[in-house]
Motif scaffolding. Structure first.
Motif, PDB file in Angstrom:
ATOM      1  N   CYS A   1     -28.521   0.918 -39.911  1.00  0.00           N
ATOM      2  CA  CYS A   1     -28.088   2.302 -40.092  1.00  0.00           C
ATOM      3  C   CYS A   1     -26.605   2.443 -39.762  1.00  0.00           C
ATOM      4  O   CYS A   1     -26.123   1.875 -38.783  1.00  0.00           O
ATOM      5  CB  CYS A   1     -28.922   3.178 -39.166  1.00  0.00           C
ATOM      6  N   THR A   2     -25.894   3.197 -40.622  1.00  0.00           N
ATOM      7  CA  THR A   2     -24.463   3.425 -40.369  1.00  0.00           C
ATOM      8  C   THR A   2     -24.165   4.901 -40.088  1.00  0.00           C
ATOM      9  O   THR A   2     -23.015   5.328 -40.179  1.00  0.00           O
ATOM     10  CB  THR A   2     -23.607   2.949 -41.565  1.00  0.00           C
ATOM     11  N   CYS A   3     -25.202   5.672 -39.789  1.00  0.00           N
ATOM     12  CA  CYS A   3     -24.972   7.077 -39.415  1.00  0.00           C
ATOM     13  C   CYS A   3     -24.070   7.075 -38.179  1.00  0.00           C
ATOM     14  O   CYS A   3     -24.282   6.270 -37.268  1.00  0.00           O
ATOM     15  CB  CYS A   3     -26.281   7.766 -39.045  1.00  0.00           C
TER      16      CYS A   3
ATOM     17  N   CYS B   1     -28.831   7.622 -44.037  1.00  0.00           N
ATOM     18  CA  CYS B   1     -27.678   6.951 -44.677  1.00  0.00           C
ATOM     19  C   CYS B   1     -28.090   5.902 -45.701  1.00  0.00           C
ATOM     20  O   CYS B   1     -27.251   5.412 -46.465  1.00  0.00           O
ATOM     21  CB  CYS B   1     -26.786   6.323 -43.610  1.00  0.00           C
TER      22      CYS B   1
ATOM     23  N   CYS C   1     -32.511   3.263 -43.544  1.00  0.00           N
ATOM     24  CA  CYS C   1     -32.423   4.505 -42.758  1.00  0.00           C
ATOM     25  C   CYS C   1     -32.699   5.692 -43.681  1.00  0.00           C
ATOM     26  O   CYS C   1     -32.193   5.733 -44.800  1.00  0.00           O
ATOM     27  CB  CYS C   1     -31.034   4.632 -42.138  1.00  0.00           C
TER      28      CYS C   1
HETATM   29 ZN   LIG Z   1     -28.508   6.022 -40.900  1.00  0.00          ZN
END
Ligand SMILES: [Zn+2]
Ligand SMILES: [Zn+2]
Length: 228
Positions: free
Chosen positions: A216-218, A211, A208
């Motif tokens: 993705c961990t947004c 992040c 991503c």
């Molecule tokens: Zn992300």
């Protein structure tokens, strides 16, 4: 690590988007939310055209394009197939390369012959194909931007119709509008002189672009308030 190479195919880019954003898209966003996200970044890109800010246009249209690709994943549409069947090195309306719609005042869509020998392999080659079919000299950047907005409207209208009745014929229309939107966004990038595959490979060299994780961990708030 997931990354996009400059010599990516459309299929590979679609798979990259699925690997990195599929999970958060599925958890956070309905199809309509995704349409809205695509349109808000497209709108920022169009604003960049009006303000003559190429960098703003480029970055926002790359993000809009990625949301668009997320939607093709959600709908399980093979983007490359749809684009090639609609634009087999020919204008989808006049069946010529370069397009002769304006010059010859074509009023009815022509039968499009498909010659697979000419089929491009890479995203970069598809972008170049659109430059051959619709040369940038034949329009202004503003004109290309207005056309893109028009196609985004047709795409969302097709989704609205399909969601209303869930008819296969209406889904076919969604697939055609997906190809048309792709053609138009490539047209704007061509008018800007931006190599999409190259820019994506810079933006997504490592998961991503925000992040740096895959998936993705947004969080939801970060995604919906993201501005560029
Ligand atoms: Zn992300
Ligand atoms: Zn044409």
């Amino acid at each position: 690590m997931a990354s996009v190479r400059q010599n990516t195919t459309i299929r590979e880019y679609q798979d990259f988007v699925k690997e990195v954003y599929g999970l958060s898209n599925d958890r956070y966003f309905s199809l309509w939310d995704m349409v809205t996200n695509m349109e808000r970044f497209m709108m920022r890109g169009l604003k960049g055209i009006r303000k003559e800010d190429t960098e703003k246009t480029k970055i926002n249209l790359l993000i809009a394009f990625s949301w668009f690709v997320s939607m093709t994943n959600r709908l399980h549409v093979n983007l490359e197939e749809e684009v090639w069947n609609r634009f087999p090195y020919l204008c989808s309306y006049c069946a010529s390369c370069p397009c002769l719609c304006k010059k010859n005042k074509i009023e009815h869509r022509k039968e499009i012959p498909i010659d697979n020998i000419k089929r491009p392999k890479l995203l970069e080659e598809f972008q170049n194909m659109f430059n051959q079919i619709y040369p940038t000299e034949q329009r202004t950047l503003e004109h290309a931007g207005v056309h893109l907005a028009e196609e985004a409207g047709e795409f969302s209208e097709a989704i609205l119709t399909y969601r209303g009745g869930h008819e296969d014929k209406d889904f076919r229309k969604v697939e055609l509008e997906i190809a048309d939107f792709f053609s138009c966004i490539m047209g704007v990038f061509n008018s800007l002189g931006v190599n999409v595959a190259k820019e994506l490979s810079i933006m997504f060299f490592d998961n991503c672009h925000v992040c740096k994780n895959a998936p993705c961990t947004c969080n939801f708030r970060d995604i919906t308030s993201f501005k560029s």
